[in-house]
Write a protein that holds these residues in place. Sequence first.
Motif, short mmCIF file in Angstrom:
data_model
loop_
_atom_site.label_atom_id
_atom_site.label_comp_id
_atom_site.label_asym_id
_atom_site.label_seq_id
_atom_site.Cartn_x
_atom_site.Cartn_y
_atom_site.Cartn_z
N ASN A 185 0.62 -1.24 -0.01
CA ASN A 185 -0.05 -0.25 -0.14
C ASN A 185 0.74 1.35 0.04
N ASP A 186 0.29 2.39 -0.21
CA ASP A 186 1.02 3.60 -0.40
C ASP A 186 1.86 3.91 0.93
N ASP A 187 1.09 3.71 2.27
CA ASP A 187 1.56 3.88 3.26
C ASP A 187 2.47 2.88 3.92
N GLU A 188 3.06 1.82 2.86
CA GLU A 188 3.91 0.94 3.39
C GLU A 188 5.22 1.04 2.46
N ARG A 189 5.16 2.14 1.85
CA ARG A 189 6.55 2.45 0.94
C ARG A 189 7.30 3.80 1.65
N ASP A 190 8.70 3.56 1.14
CA ASP A 190 9.30 4.67 1.59
C ASP A 190 9.49 4.99 3.24
N LEU A 191 9.37 3.81 3.87
CA LEU A 191 9.31 3.92 5.42
C LEU A 191 10.63 4.63 5.90
N THR A 192 11.74 4.59 5.34
CA THR A 192 12.96 5.02 5.91
C THR A 192 12.79 6.79 5.93
N ARG A 228 14.99 -8.31 -1.77
CA ARG A 228 15.76 -7.01 -2.00
C ARG A 228 14.89 -5.96 -2.40
N LYS A 229 14.28 -6.52 -3.30
CA LYS A 229 13.36 -5.37 -4.28
C LYS A 229 12.43 -4.88 -3.19
N VAL A 230 11.89 -5.86 -2.31
CA VAL A 230 10.86 -5.55 -1.45
C VAL A 230 11.35 -4.47 -0.35
N TYR A 231 12.74 -4.77 0.19
CA TYR A 231 13.15 -3.81 1.08
C TYR A 231 13.19 -2.37 0.55
N GLN A 232 13.86 -2.22 -0.73
CA GLN A 232 13.91 -1.08 -1.40
C GLN A 232 12.94 -0.19 -1.69
N GLN A 233 11.66 -0.90 -1.96
CA GLN A 233 10.47 -0.34 -2.02
C GLN A 233 9.93 0.16 -0.75
N MET A 234 9.86 -0.75 0.28
CA MET A 234 9.10 -0.61 1.45
C MET A 234 10.14 0.63 2.29
N TYR A 235 11.18 0.26 2.41
CA TYR A 235 12.11 1.16 3.19
C TYR A 235 12.89 2.01 2.55
#
Length: 270
Positions: A33-40, A130-137
């Motif tokens: 979801n949008d609120d699960e992206r770029d968390l860092t 790796r892709k999940v982490y980059q997108q999520m964090y």
Amino acid sequence: MKHICYLLLTLSLALLSSCEELFEYHPNQIILNDDERDLTAHNLARLQNQQPGDTLHLLVMGDTQRFYDAASAFVDAANTFPHIDFVIHQGDISDFGMSQEFRWVHDIMKRLKWPYLTVIGNHDMLGNGRKVYQQMYGDFNYAFDYGHTRFVFIDTNSLEYNYNGKVPDIDWLSKQLVHQEGDSWVQAIAVSHIPPYDDDFDTALERAFHRTLKESERVQLSLHGHIHGFRADFRYDEEVLYLATSTVKKREFTYLKVWAGGYSFDRIAY
């Protein structure tokens, strides 16, 4: 005929309403979801709205993997503290690198009263992790200043790169530890998943990693996870303490206090 049409319409609606039960997503599919992206970036922005004191108060935990009940209990314990500047997750957020695992852990961690920041673990690199982490964090390597301290988060999962001599990125690390005139930070803390003495760390870079921290004359403390146990020792000399925090499965975390020129830590069971 009307009865047949009605029956077909009813069945169609039932199938549509239960589609999530009928169809499973591929485990390597990335669904956020949008609120699960770029968390860092989101949590760093929260930090910018805080006013750091002379002493920083941090909680260090990690290796959540599939230990969801223990992770939830950690959040409950963390929220009893009157003030924490931020929480550090030492990596292995997931067990198999699947997006749903990351989402489950974030659903738990977002209940924290405090911002939380992560470093990538070796399990987070499995599958599509790796892709999940980059997108999520976000980035695997990043640094930021908070009050008198610079925090340098760095990927040390050498084995996952087949010991290619580039991970950890020593040149990048060295550049983050250069103190420029006018900088507000006076010291730095390194944060990574795998400690340099572990077999999953590239032995060809082990001494270079320590030497980079030591020769900066700004680092007294390096934080780690991975080993699923608590360990604090001056592995190479008396200059840099390597502090590993246990997995949440063992129901413990580290309470870290940092002030200009020093630190203290407590091993907390919950």
